[in-house]
Design a protein around this motif. Structure first.
Motif, short mmCIF file in Angstrom:
data_model
loop_
_atom_site.label_atom_id
_atom_site.label_comp_id
_atom_site.label_asym_id
_atom_site.label_seq_id
_atom_site.Cartn_x
_atom_site.Cartn_y
_atom_site.Cartn_z
N TYR A 171 100.45 56.99 -17.80
CA TYR A 171 99.94 57.35 -19.15
C TYR A 171 98.22 56.52 -18.92
O TYR A 171 97.19 57.20 -19.42
CB TYR A 171 100.09 57.07 -20.06
N ARG A 172 98.58 55.47 -18.57
CA ARG A 172 96.56 54.46 -18.55
C ARG A 172 96.08 55.79 -17.26
O ARG A 172 94.36 55.08 -18.00
CB ARG A 172 97.44 52.95 -18.37
N ILE A 173 96.14 55.48 -16.03
CA ILE A 173 95.35 55.98 -15.71
C ILE A 173 94.89 57.89 -16.22
O ILE A 173 93.94 58.37 -15.92
CB ILE A 173 95.51 56.68 -14.33
N VAL A 174 96.17 57.78 -16.58
CA VAL A 174 95.99 59.58 -17.18
C VAL A 174 94.86 59.53 -18.05
O VAL A 174 93.81 60.43 -18.78
CB VAL A 174 96.84 59.84 -17.83
N ALA A 175 94.91 58.78 -19.37
CA ALA A 175 94.21 58.63 -20.16
C ALA A 175 92.50 58.36 -19.68
O ALA A 175 91.39 58.54 -20.25
CB ALA A 175 93.93 56.76 -20.83
N GLU A 176 92.54 57.51 -18.74
CA GLU A 176 91.13 57.32 -17.78
C GLU A 176 90.48 58.48 -16.94
O GLU A 176 88.81 58.71 -17.74
CB GLU A 176 91.24 56.47 -17.17
N LEU A 177 91.17 59.00 -16.44
CA LEU A 177 90.79 60.69 -16.10
C LEU A 177 90.33 61.95 -17.04
O LEU A 177 89.75 62.04 -16.73
CB LEU A 177 91.80 61.04 -15.11
N LYS A 178 91.15 61.54 -18.37
CA LYS A 178 90.87 62.40 -19.65
C LYS A 178 88.87 62.13 -20.21
O LYS A 178 88.17 63.23 -20.33
CB LYS A 178 91.47 62.71 -20.49
N ASP A 179 89.57 60.66 -19.88
CA ASP A 179 87.90 60.00 -20.38
C ASP A 179 87.22 60.77 -19.59
O ASP A 179 85.95 60.65 -19.64
CB ASP A 179 88.01 58.31 -20.84
#
Length: 329
Positions: free
Chosen positions: A21-29
């Motif tokens: 989920y961390r990489i997903v959160a960064e891509l959304k940012d």
């Protein structure tokens, strides 16, 4: 093809399952920051164009409308004083907004550099490159859309506000200020000058070795006999000696005065850069940090640039020489 960014549900669910989920959160940012960056870049351009064309954006003019109504009567004894004060206030507000926009944009660009660096380490190269390309296409599409709208706003402001171009009209054509600093008119005139302009040097600034070096360089390019070259050297020596012993008084020269004022201004503002534009005979002024951050942002694109372990100039030069030798033989 449906855009990958729009298919956020299935795309991000797959990334969440594979990489966390961390990489997903960064891509959304990344996506959110790209939208903000497109808006802020256009906002900066819009405000700079308003300042360059001496236009007042609608949101500023609406907020000070009540002040304009107070002195609207042409017979008001303080009309000229109030009008001058309001114009100065408008310019100050625009400068503050430009400075705040640049600060926000710099902060977002730095955050994007960090996100891209972390994402590049966490994702496979093909996945990262695909996402980066699609995010850039979305950014470019949004940027063009906002820019088109802002161009219409500028044209509308030009029609509604009767702009009178004073002496600075020529300066505006050759000098582009992308900072929040108010450039003094004398400094702006000097910086807008092209390479064909020269400044008269004062005696204490006159460098004889430099003049002789430049003159000798020119002499070597002449295909004449040594006698003619020696005659030219003698004439040049006489001219330089007379100029040094009996210098003209250039202290009243407005170009010398403006040059000193410009040098003092640049020394007082070390956080800005003055550069020649890539196209056209014009000068660009921008913040040093913003320029460095933009360069780092460009160089962080691994699809376009890569780090070299050593300077390849000698290798390429040797290879080119070998090819030339083969062609010659």
């Amino acid at each position: 093809m449906v855009d990958m960014i729009e298919c956020s549900g299935s795309f991000f669910r797959d990334l969440n399952r594979r990489y966390g989920y961390r990489i997903v959160a960064e891509l959304k940012d990344w996506i959110k920051l790209d939208k903000k960056r497109a808006s802020l870049c256009n906002r900066r351009i819009f405000l700079l164009e308003c300042r360059r064309n001496k236009l007042t954006p609608r949101h500023i003019s609406q907020n000070i409308k009540c002040l304009n109504e107070v002195v609207m009567d042409i017979n008001c004894p303080i009309m000229k004083k109030a009008d001058k004060l309001l114009n100065k206030f408008k310019r100050s507000v625009i400068n503050i907004e430009i400075e705040a926009t640049i600060w926000q944009l710099t902060r977002i660009q730095r955050r994007l550099v960090d996100i891209k660096y972390n994402s590049r380490k966490s994702l496979p190269p093909d996945v990262f490159a695909d996402f980066e390309l699609r995010s850039y296409n979305n950014y470019d599409k949004l940027f063009r859309k906002i820019r088109k709208s802002n161009v219409k706003k500028i044209e509308e402001l030009k029609r509604k506000q009767k702009v009178t171009h004073i002496d600075g009209s020529v300066v505006d054509e050759f000098l582009f200020n992308y900072t929040s600093l108010e450039i003094p008119i004398d400094v702006a005139h000097t910086l807008s000058m092209g390479p064909n302009f020269g400044i008269n040097e004062l005696k204490h600034e006159f460098s004889i070795p430099r003049v002789l070096k430049d003159f000798e360089y020119c002499i070597r390019g002449i295909t004449s006999s040594d006698d003619i070259k020696n005659t030219l050297r003698a004439q040049a020596t006489n001219i330089i000696t007379n100029h040094y012993r009996n210098p003209k008084n250039f202290r009243g020269d407005y170009m010398v005065k403006n040059f000193k004022e410009t040098r003092r201004f640049l020394e007082d503002n070390p956080d800005i850069l003055v550069m020649r534009s890539d196209k056209g005979n014009s000068t660009v002024i921008m913040y040093r940090d913003e320029y460095v951050d933009s360069m780092y942002s460009l160089l962080s694109d691994v699809t376009m640039y890569r780090v070299l372990n050593k300077d390849p100039t000698l290798t390429v030069q040797s290879f080119a020489n070998c090819l030339l030798d083969k062609l010659h033989t």
